[in-house]
Enzyme design. Structure first.
Site, PDB file in Angstrom:
ATOM      1  N   ASN A 168     -66.518 -47.318  54.603  1.00 13.75           N
ATOM      2  CA  ASN A 168     -66.655 -48.772  54.470  1.00 13.75           C
ATOM      3  C   ASN A 168     -65.289 -49.365  54.151  1.00 13.75           C
ATOM      4  O   ASN A 168     -64.305 -48.639  53.986  1.00 13.75           O
ATOM      5  CB  ASN A 168     -67.706 -49.117  53.411  1.00 13.75           C
ATOM      6  CG  ASN A 168     -67.315 -48.600  52.045  1.00 13.75           C
ATOM      7  OD1 ASN A 168     -66.343 -49.034  51.458  1.00 13.75           O
ATOM      8  ND2 ASN A 168     -68.080 -47.626  51.546  1.00 13.75           N
TER       9      ASN A 168
ATOM     10  N   ASP B  53     -74.319 -45.496  51.223  1.00 11.43           N
ATOM     11  CA  ASP B  53     -75.734 -45.300  50.887  1.00 11.43           C
ATOM     12  C   ASP B  53     -76.321 -44.072  51.565  1.00 11.43           C
ATOM     13  O   ASP B  53     -77.220 -43.440  51.046  1.00 11.43           O
ATOM     14  CB  ASP B  53     -76.534 -46.550  51.286  1.00 11.43           C
ATOM     15  CG  ASP B  53     -76.181 -47.727  50.394  1.00 11.43           C
ATOM     16  OD1 ASP B  53     -76.071 -47.517  49.171  1.00 11.43           O
ATOM     17  OD2 ASP B  53     -75.985 -48.849  50.916  1.00 11.43           O
TER      18      ASP B  53
ATOM     19  N   LYS C 117     -66.359 -30.004  66.051  1.00 16.43           N
ATOM     20  CA  LYS C 117     -66.286 -31.347  66.622  1.00 16.43           C
ATOM     21  C   LYS C 117     -67.392 -31.529  67.672  1.00 16.43           C
ATOM     22  O   LYS C 117     -67.536 -30.683  68.571  1.00 16.43           O
ATOM     23  CB  LYS C 117     -64.910 -31.560  67.258  1.00 16.43           C
ATOM     24  CG  LYS C 117     -64.711 -32.972  67.732  1.00 16.43           C
ATOM     25  CD  LYS C 117     -63.360 -33.182  68.367  1.00 16.43           C
ATOM     26  CE  LYS C 117     -63.327 -34.535  69.042  1.00 16.43           C
ATOM     27  NZ  LYS C 117     -62.197 -34.700  69.916  1.00 16.43           N
TER      28      LYS C 117
HETATM   29  O1  C5P Z   1     -77.172 -50.517  45.203  1.00 15.11           O
HETATM   30  P1  C5P Z   1     -75.804 -51.067  45.346  1.00 15.11           P
HETATM   31  O2  C5P Z   1     -74.920 -50.209  46.205  1.00 15.11           O
HETATM   32  O3  C5P Z   1     -75.700 -52.493  45.732  1.00 15.11           O
HETATM   33  O4  C5P Z   1     -75.244 -51.004  43.844  1.00 15.11           O
HETATM   34  C1  C5P Z   1     -73.930 -51.215  43.557  1.00 15.11           C
HETATM   35  C2  C5P Z   1     -73.553 -50.472  42.298  1.00 15.11           C
HETATM   36  O5  C5P Z   1     -74.091 -49.164  42.289  1.00 15.11           O
HETATM   37  C3  C5P Z   1     -72.048 -50.281  42.179  1.00 15.11           C
HETATM   38  O6  C5P Z   1     -71.731 -50.271  40.804  1.00 15.11           O
HETATM   39  C4  C5P Z   1     -71.840 -48.906  42.811  1.00 15.11           C
HETATM   40  O7  C5P Z   1     -70.652 -48.289  42.335  1.00 15.11           O
HETATM   41  C5  C5P Z   1     -73.069 -48.160  42.366  1.00 15.11           C
HETATM   42  N1  C5P Z   1     -73.555 -47.132  43.296  1.00 15.11           N
HETATM   43  C6  C5P Z   1     -73.463 -45.802  42.955  1.00 15.11           C
HETATM   44  N2  C5P Z   1     -73.946 -44.842  43.810  1.00 15.11           N
HETATM   45  C7  C5P Z   1     -74.506 -45.191  44.995  1.00 15.11           C
HETATM   46  C8  C5P Z   1     -74.597 -46.538  45.357  1.00 15.11           C
HETATM   47  C9  C5P Z   1     -74.101 -47.484  44.490  1.00 15.11           C
HETATM   48  O8  C5P Z   1     -72.929 -45.492  41.890  1.00 15.11           O
HETATM   49  N3  C5P Z   1     -74.977 -44.243  45.803  1.00 15.11           N
END
Ligand code: C5P
Length: 397
Positions: free
Chosen positions: A208, A276, A286
């Protein structure tokens, strides 16, 4: 600021050793005393006489008579300092440190010390990028060694890239922030930052656009208040701040592991933009282009690091802070997220393209706690970080 501080300076064998002569002057100007240790290779670049003349002290070398042990043993030498600084930290010195070798005075001191070590790497760009050096760097970060630099730039060997030793004043700044006493002195704080990279195959990944700017500013602000910061970072655009323990990771699962390894801590700030999802079974080789046929990627959900740490029982940090980057209904979404994840505070911001916040230098945030909400005016990301660090110091007091 460094008045009365004792620095043990280990000078390794690289052309950047000449900058360490200036470093000695800068440290002494600020009231620190410097005990120099010159490796055999270091003495090929600068002379023991110039080092001891600038330090105003005896220079310890491998020629140092170890029968002198009774007078000033190497163990004592390594422990009487407030900070051990390795500059330049060559590829060889880093390898010795990572593997626990003790075949000369410098490496023996580094093994025997119970004092914080700050290293300023300097080497050819290919040596720096070599997987062996990068492995050693990760290991040393995990072992609690702090780093300053290296910088990008022209190198004495005629190449260009990362590997130039940090300038003497940058090393002084890192030393000051390591030795600084502030309201967060004695507090251990984990900060996550940057994006994660999730592999598709050995050459492709999902990522990202997070630059890591806000997380880096927060780690810098916390260190400036005296905190002992473990900075767990994905591949970010901005370099990590000086004076923090850097743990470099790529994937969300590695980030979770690094955070769990860094516990217990007094506080944790989750500023990373964690992917996510990951590709469920990344290919070991590859993926070939096959005319007319598209690869099908199956996804698996990544662990939510913030939620996991918030829900830990025995070793949950006293203060857990998450971030919420939203494009609509910022407050309502952030409040719901705070409750869902179980963290104490959420720093929420509107990242709609019109705000220019994503990738910019400014931020406008809301600090949401269980029973309050503050709307901070738009300010630089470093000012947001400084204000947040101050709030954290008050909360942990
Ligand atoms: O759920 P979302 O990604 O919007 O939440 C954001 C918060 O959760 C941020 O503080 C991010 O660092 C943390 N986060 C995390 N692990 C993930 C997804 C988000 O620690 N897998």
């Amino acid at each position: 600021m460094l008045r009365g501080k004792k620095i043990l300076l280990i000078i390794g064998g690289g052309i950047a050793a000449y900058k360490s002569l200036d470093l000695i002057r800068r440290l002494r100007e600020r009231g620190a005393s410097v005990t120099p240790v010159l490796t055999k290779a270091g003495a090929e670049f600068v002379t023991p006489l110039s080092v001891s003349a600038l330090a105003g002290d005896k220079v310890f070398t491998d020629l140092f008579d170890l029968t002198d042990e009774a007078e000033m043993g190497h163990i004592q030498l390594s422990r009487s300092a407030d900070l051990v600084v390795v500059a330049p930290a060559t590829a060889d010195l880093m390898a010795k440190m990572a593997h626990g070798h003790t075949n000369d005075l410098a490496s023996t001191l580094l093994m025997a010390t119970d004092t914080q070590v700050l290293a300023a790497p300097a080497m050819n760009v290919r040596m720096w990028d070599h997987p062996a050096t990068q492995r050693n760097l990760s290991q040393l970060g995990a072992d609690g060694i702090l780093f300053v630099g290296p910088n990008d730039g022209d190198m004495a060997c005629g190449e260009f890239g990362p590997g130039r030793m940090a300038e003497p004043l940058e090393i002084v700044a890192a030393i000051e922030s390591t030795l600084v006493q502030g309201p967060l002195t004695g507090k251990r704080i984990i900060v996550t930052s940057g994006p994660t990279h999730e592999p598709i195959d050995p050459v492709r990944y999902i990522a990202n656009r997070s630059s890591g700017a806000q997380g880096t500013a927060i780690a810098r602000a916390l260190a400036a208040q005296g905190a002992d910061v473990v900075f767990v970072t994905g591949p970010a655009d901005v370099p990590p701040p000086a004076g923090v323990q850097v743990v470099r990771i790529e994937t969300a699962r590695q980030m979770l592991q690094a955070v769990e390894d860094a516990l217990p801590a007094d506080a944790a700030v989750f500023a990373a933009a964690v992917a996510d999802w990951r590709v469920a079974s990344a290919s070991g080789s590859k993926i070939k282009k096959d005319a007319g046929r598209m690869p099908v990627l199956e996804f698996a959900e990544n662990p939510d690091i913030l939620a996991r740490v918030s829900q830990r029982k025995a070793d949950r940090p006293a203060l857990v802070i998450g971030f919420a980057a939203e494009t609509d209904n910022v407050i309502a979404h952030a409040e719901a997220k705070r409750a869902r994840k179980g963290c104490d505070w959420i720093v929420a911001n509107d990242v709609s393209p019109a705000t220019g916040i994503m990738g910019g230098t400014e931020n406008a945030v809301h600090l949401i706690t269980a029973d309050s909400r503050e709307d901070w005016p738009r300010m630089s990301k470093q000012d947001v970080a400084n204000k947040l660090a101050q709030r954290i110091a008050e909360a942990l007091d």
